[in-house]
Structures are given as structure tokens and as C-alpha cells.
Design a protein around this motif. Structure first.
Motif, PDB file in Angstrom:
ATOM      1  N   TRP A  94      35.264   1.807  -2.340  1.00  0.00           N
ATOM      2  CA  TRP A  94      35.099   2.902  -1.384  1.00  0.00           C
ATOM      3  C   TRP A  94      34.960   2.387   0.037  1.00  0.00           C
ATOM      4  CZ3 TRP A  94      37.038   7.218  -2.327  1.00  0.00           C
ATOM      5  CH2 TRP A  94      37.104   7.690  -3.636  1.00  0.00           C
ATOM      6  N   ASN A  95      34.310   1.254   0.227  1.00  0.00           N
ATOM      7  CA  ASN A  95      34.205   0.695   1.576  1.00  0.00           C
ATOM      8  C   ASN A  95      35.581   0.368   2.134  1.00  0.00           C
ATOM      9  OD1 ASN A  95      31.460   0.940   1.857  1.00  0.00           O
ATOM     10  ND2 ASN A  95      31.023  -1.122   1.128  1.00  0.00           N
ATOM     11  N   GLU A  96      36.457  -0.205   1.306  1.00  0.00           N
ATOM     12  CA  GLU A  96      37.821  -0.499   1.743  1.00  0.00           C
ATOM     13  C   GLU A  96      38.558   0.788   2.102  1.00  0.00           C
ATOM     14  OE1 GLU A  96      39.555  -2.736  -1.472  1.00  0.00           O
ATOM     15  OE2 GLU A  96      38.371  -4.520  -1.007  1.00  0.00           O
ATOM     16  N   ARG A  97      38.384   1.816   1.286  1.00  0.00           N
ATOM     17  CA  ARG A  97      39.057   3.097   1.544  1.00  0.00           C
ATOM     18  C   ARG A  97      38.522   3.732   2.833  1.00  0.00           C
ATOM     19  NH1 ARG A  97      42.157   1.161  -1.576  1.00  0.00           N
ATOM     20  NH2 ARG A  97      42.782   2.032  -3.556  1.00  0.00           N
ATOM     21  N   LEU A  98      37.219   3.692   3.021  1.00  0.00           N
ATOM     22  CA  LEU A  98      36.629   4.276   4.225  1.00  0.00           C
ATOM     23  C   LEU A  98      37.035   3.493   5.474  1.00  0.00           C
ATOM     24  CD1 LEU A  98      33.092   5.206   2.874  1.00  0.00           C
ATOM     25  CD2 LEU A  98      34.943   6.778   3.483  1.00  0.00           C
ATOM     26  N   ASP A  99      37.097   2.167   5.357  1.00  0.00           N
ATOM     27  CA  ASP A  99      37.559   1.361   6.488  1.00  0.00           C
ATOM     28  C   ASP A  99      38.987   1.720   6.865  1.00  0.00           C
ATOM     29  OD1 ASP A  99      35.112   0.088   6.580  1.00  0.00           O
ATOM     30  OD2 ASP A  99      35.807  -1.743   5.572  1.00  0.00           O
ATOM     31  N   SER A 100      39.842   1.930   5.855  1.00  0.00           N
ATOM     32  CA  SER A 100      41.230   2.319   6.109  1.00  0.00           C
ATOM     33  C   SER A 100      41.299   3.684   6.785  1.00  0.00           C
ATOM     34  CB  SER A 100      42.025   2.369   4.799  1.00  0.00           C
ATOM     35  OG  SER A 100      42.144   1.093   4.247  1.00  0.00           O
ATOM     36  N   MET A 101      40.457   4.597   6.346  1.00  0.00           N
ATOM     37  CA  MET A 101      40.454   5.931   6.937  1.00  0.00           C
ATOM     38  C   MET A 101      39.990   5.873   8.398  1.00  0.00           C
ATOM     39  SD  MET A 101      38.653   9.469   5.674  1.00  0.00           S
ATOM     40  CE  MET A 101      36.994   9.020   6.140  1.00  0.00           C
ATOM     41  N   VAL A 102      38.953   5.087   8.681  1.00  0.00           N
ATOM     42  CA  VAL A 102      38.473   4.939  10.057  1.00  0.00           C
ATOM     43  C   VAL A 102      39.581   4.366  10.929  1.00  0.00           C
ATOM     44  CG1 VAL A 102      36.879   3.627  11.528  1.00  0.00           C
ATOM     45  CG2 VAL A 102      36.022   4.790   9.491  1.00  0.00           C
ATOM     46  N   LYS A 103      40.263   3.337  10.430  1.00  0.00           N
ATOM     47  CA  LYS A 103      41.359   2.726  11.192  1.00  0.00           C
ATOM     48  C   LYS A 103      42.460   3.752  11.462  1.00  0.00           C
ATOM     49  CE  LYS A 103      44.619  -1.095  11.110  1.00  0.00           C
ATOM     50  NZ  LYS A 103      45.196  -2.170  10.348  1.00  0.00           N
ATOM     51  N   PHE A 104      42.814   4.529  10.449  1.00  0.00           N
ATOM     52  CA  PHE A 104      43.842   5.551  10.599  1.00  0.00           C
ATOM     53  C   PHE A 104      43.441   6.580  11.659  1.00  0.00           C
ATOM     54  CE2 PHE A 104      45.173   9.883   9.471  1.00  0.00           C
ATOM     55  CZ  PHE A 104      46.544   9.757   9.586  1.00  0.00           C
ATOM     56  N   LEU A 105      42.188   7.033  11.589  1.00  0.00           N
ATOM     57  CA  LEU A 105      41.731   8.031  12.548  1.00  0.00           C
ATOM     58  C   LEU A 105      41.661   7.461  13.967  1.00  0.00           C
ATOM     59  CD1 LEU A 105      38.944   9.765  10.424  1.00  0.00           C
ATOM     60  CD2 LEU A 105      41.200  10.680  11.028  1.00  0.00           C
ATOM     61  N   GLU A 106      41.260   6.227  14.092  1.00  0.00           N
ATOM     62  CA  GLU A 106      41.232   5.590  15.412  1.00  0.00           C
ATOM     63  C   GLU A 106      42.637   5.472  15.993  1.00  0.00           C
ATOM     64  OE1 GLU A 106      39.153   1.941  14.588  1.00  0.00           O
ATOM     65  OE2 GLU A 106      37.191   2.849  14.958  1.00  0.00           O
TER      66      GLU A 106
END
Length: 111
Positions: A94-106
Motif C-alpha cells: 500500500w505504501n508503494e501504491r500511495l507513493d505512486s498516487m501522490v506522484k501522479f497527483l503532483e
């Protein structure tokens, strides 16, 4: 009788599946309590609370001991370790998925 890792996890997660039992664990995490003190916040009979305590005791998450005319309940927090280790695997996912989502949103915000 020694429980296998799978049986131990099943027992722990079964015990944690019930909100009353989770609340009992949280309450006794603050310190030892008598069975009466454990039961006080609930609109349950002592027999019903005792059934919940039996499940928690079977999962080795609590210990009960008799002191005079009282039964004392205490948390055995170290017995939660197998569940914590099992969940740690998914925490990484989940941390990897959340990091990817943050990067996408940024990146989307920069566009």
C-alpha cells in the motif's frame, strides 16, 4: 498444544474481527482490569462479556488470573506480533501504491 502459524493468525484475526473484542483489547491496553471493569462500558451481560474474553484468551491476546474474589484481565500485546508481521507485507504494497498516487497527483497538478 502448540498452534501452527496459520492457526495462530486465524485465531488472532477471528478475535480481532469483533468490535467488542477490539474495544476490550484497547481498554486493557491501558492496564489490568477486573472482569466487571471490562464489562462496565458495554450493554452486555457478564456471561456475554465472558464469551468475548474466552475468544481473546483462546487467541492468547489476554490473560486472566484470579486475585481473591476478582478475575483480573491483562493484555498480552506480544501475541499480536504474528498479525503485525503478516500485515507488514501489505503495508509495503500500500505504501508503494500511495507513493505512486501522490506522484501522479503532483504531476497532474503541474500540467
Amino acid at each position: 498444544m502448540v498452534k501452527s502459524n496459520t492457526a495462530r493468525l486465524d485465531s488472532i484475526f477471528h478475535a480481532l474481527a469483533d468490535p467488542t473484542r477490539r474495544r476490550i483489547l484497547r481498554d486493557v491496553a491501558g492496564g489490568e482490569k477486573t472482569v466487571g471493569e471490562v464489562a462496565r462500558p458495554f450493554k452486555l451481560t457478564l456471561a456475554a462479556v465472558s464469551k468475548h474474553l474466552n475468544v481473546l484468551e483462546s487467541a492468547e491476546l489476554i490473560a486472566r488470573e484470579r486475585r481473591g474474589s476478582f478475575q483480573i484481565v491483562r493484555l498480552k500485546a506480544e501475541k499480536l506480533r504474528p498479525a503485525e508481521e503478516w500485515l507488514a507485507f501489505y503495508e509495503k504494497f500500500w505504501n508503494e501504491r500511495l507513493d505512486s498516487m501522490v506522484k501522479f497527483l503532483e504531476e497532474k497538478g503541474d500540467a
